[in-house]
Design a protein around this motif. Structure first.
Motif, mmCIF file in Angstrom:
data_model
loop_
_atom_site.group_PDB
_atom_site.id
_atom_site.type_symbol
_atom_site.label_atom_id
_atom_site.label_comp_id
_atom_site.label_asym_id
_atom_site.label_seq_id
_atom_site.Cartn_x
_atom_site.Cartn_y
_atom_site.Cartn_z
ATOM 1 N N THR A 19 -20.709 38.106 23.230
ATOM 2 C CA THR A 19 -20.590 36.750 22.809
ATOM 3 C C THR A 19 -19.958 35.854 24.001
ATOM 4 O OG1 THR A 19 -20.942 37.400 20.472
ATOM 5 C CG2 THR A 19 -20.033 35.085 21.068
ATOM 6 N N SER A 20 -20.366 34.910 24.141
ATOM 7 C CA SER A 20 -19.634 34.065 25.228
ATOM 8 C C SER A 20 -18.424 33.314 24.960
ATOM 9 C CB SER A 20 -20.587 32.900 25.800
ATOM 10 O OG SER A 20 -21.228 31.957 24.953
ATOM 11 N N GLY A 21 -18.349 32.948 23.478
ATOM 12 C CA GLY A 21 -17.225 32.516 23.058
ATOM 13 C C GLY A 21 -16.917 32.408 21.522
ATOM 14 N N TYR A 27 -5.319 27.950 15.310
ATOM 15 C CA TYR A 27 -6.580 28.057 15.674
ATOM 16 C C TYR A 27 -6.697 28.735 17.194
ATOM 17 C CZ TYR A 27 -7.005 24.676 12.236
ATOM 18 O OH TYR A 27 -7.135 24.009 11.016
ATOM 19 N N ILE A 28 -7.606 29.711 17.344
ATOM 20 C CA ILE A 28 -7.871 30.660 18.683
ATOM 21 C C ILE A 28 -9.181 30.316 19.033
ATOM 22 C CG2 ILE A 28 -7.922 32.766 19.494
ATOM 23 C CD1 ILE A 28 -5.049 32.311 18.140
ATOM 24 N N ASN A 29 -9.113 29.944 20.398
ATOM 25 C CA ASN A 29 -10.526 29.675 21.074
ATOM 26 C C ASN A 29 -10.511 30.381 22.263
ATOM 27 O OD1 ASN A 29 -11.409 27.362 19.203
ATOM 28 N ND2 ASN A 29 -9.626 26.281 19.965
ATOM 29 N N VAL A 30 -11.555 31.137 22.220
ATOM 30 C CA VAL A 30 -11.812 32.011 23.387
ATOM 31 C C VAL A 30 -13.074 32.097 24.166
ATOM 32 C CG1 VAL A 30 -11.642 34.562 24.042
ATOM 33 C CG2 VAL A 30 -9.827 33.645 22.361
ATOM 34 N N GLY A 31 -13.252 31.932 25.264
ATOM 35 C CA GLY A 31 -14.408 32.125 26.178
ATOM 36 C C GLY A 31 -15.134 30.724 26.337
ATOM 37 N N TYR A 32 -16.388 30.736 26.483
ATOM 38 C CA TYR A 32 -17.120 29.707 27.022
ATOM 39 C C TYR A 32 -18.253 29.182 25.746
ATOM 40 C CZ TYR A 32 -15.307 30.838 31.400
ATOM 41 O OH TYR A 32 -14.475 30.950 32.653
ATOM 42 N N ALA A 33 -18.307 27.871 25.549
ATOM 43 C CA ALA A 33 -19.203 27.377 25.060
ATOM 44 C C ALA A 33 -20.639 27.258 25.707
ATOM 45 C CB ALA A 33 -18.814 25.851 24.540
ATOM 46 N N ASN A 34 -20.424 26.955 26.975
ATOM 47 C CA ASN A 34 -21.482 27.065 27.939
ATOM 48 C C ASN A 34 -21.019 27.643 29.325
ATOM 49 O OD1 ASN A 34 -23.396 26.336 30.126
ATOM 50 N ND2 ASN A 34 -24.186 24.778 28.586
ATOM 51 N N LYS A 35 -21.560 28.965 29.422
ATOM 52 C CA LYS A 35 -21.232 29.766 30.510
ATOM 53 C C LYS A 35 -21.379 29.149 31.976
ATOM 54 C CE LYS A 35 -20.350 34.588 29.210
ATOM 55 N NZ LYS A 35 -20.960 35.879 29.224
ATOM 56 N N LYS A 40 -19.354 26.280 32.819
ATOM 57 C CA LYS A 40 -18.173 26.747 32.742
ATOM 58 C C LYS A 40 -17.287 26.034 31.641
ATOM 59 C CE LYS A 40 -18.064 30.075 35.826
ATOM 60 N NZ LYS A 40 -18.069 31.361 35.651
ATOM 61 N N GLU A 41 -17.890 25.574 30.558
ATOM 62 C CA GLU A 41 -17.342 24.800 29.436
ATOM 63 C C GLU A 41 -16.633 25.624 28.356
ATOM 64 O OE1 GLU A 41 -20.211 22.073 27.478
ATOM 65 O OE2 GLU A 41 -20.696 21.336 29.505
ATOM 66 N N GLU A 42 -15.234 25.675 28.377
ATOM 67 C CA GLU A 42 -14.701 26.443 27.601
ATOM 68 C C GLU A 42 -14.784 26.220 26.050
ATOM 69 O OE1 GLU A 42 -10.406 26.580 28.784
ATOM 70 O OE2 GLU A 42 -11.145 27.574 30.695
ATOM 71 N N VAL A 43 -14.585 27.085 25.275
ATOM 72 C CA VAL A 43 -14.792 26.935 23.684
ATOM 73 C C VAL A 43 -13.318 26.187 23.135
ATOM 74 C CG1 VAL A 43 -14.491 27.971 21.437
ATOM 75 C CG2 VAL A 43 -15.824 29.160 23.205
ATOM 76 N N SER A 44 -13.801 24.888 22.488
ATOM 77 C CA SER A 44 -12.639 24.393 22.099
ATOM 78 C C SER A 44 -12.524 24.181 20.669
ATOM 79 C CB SER A 44 -12.593 22.934 22.616
ATOM 80 O OG SER A 44 -13.850 22.161 22.049
ATOM 81 N N SER A 45 -11.707 23.511 19.887
ATOM 82 C CA SER A 45 -11.763 23.241 18.180
ATOM 83 C C SER A 45 -13.196 22.424 18.159
ATOM 84 C CB SER A 45 -10.335 22.586 18.004
ATOM 85 O OG SER A 45 -9.695 23.432 18.220
ATOM 86 N N ASN A 46 -13.561 21.673 19.050
ATOM 87 C CA ASN A 46 -14.899 20.814 18.898
ATOM 88 C C ASN A 46 -16.195 21.440 19.155
ATOM 89 O OD1 ASN A 46 -13.322 18.560 17.896
ATOM 90 N ND2 ASN A 46 -13.028 18.156 20.201
ATOM 91 N N THR A 47 -15.968 22.815 19.478
ATOM 92 C CA THR A 47 -17.356 23.655 19.763
ATOM 93 C C THR A 47 -18.101 23.747 18.354
ATOM 94 O OG1 THR A 47 -16.297 24.589 21.733
ATOM 95 C CG2 THR A 47 -18.208 25.488 20.846
#
Length: 76
Positions: A17-19, A32-40, A43-50
């Protein structure tokens, strides 16, 4: 909380999984833990808004609700 972050990273690797996002409640404290990418690709990182796809995970919440109702003797 570092162990939860490490766990999330490991779960991304295992599941390919990418994120991932995790909410942790501990004695009334929210983390809150956010890991990885929302869009690889971008290079958009996962955030609380993903927004994440849930898939079949909602079944576990339904099962948990039924178990809680059973413990409260609301259903038999």
């Amino acid at each position: 909380m570092e162990h939860v972050n490490d766990y999330a990273e490991k779960m991304c690797e295992i599941s390919n999984t990418s994120g991932i996002s995790i909410a942790v409640l501990d004695n009334g404290n929210e983390s809150y833990i956010n890991v990885g990418y929302a869009n690889k690709k971008r290079k958009e990182e996962v955030s609380s808004n993903t927004r994440h796809k849930l898939g079949s995970t909602t079944k576990a919440f339904t099962d948990l609700g039924i178990l809680l109702l059973e413990q409260l003797e609301k259903i038999v």
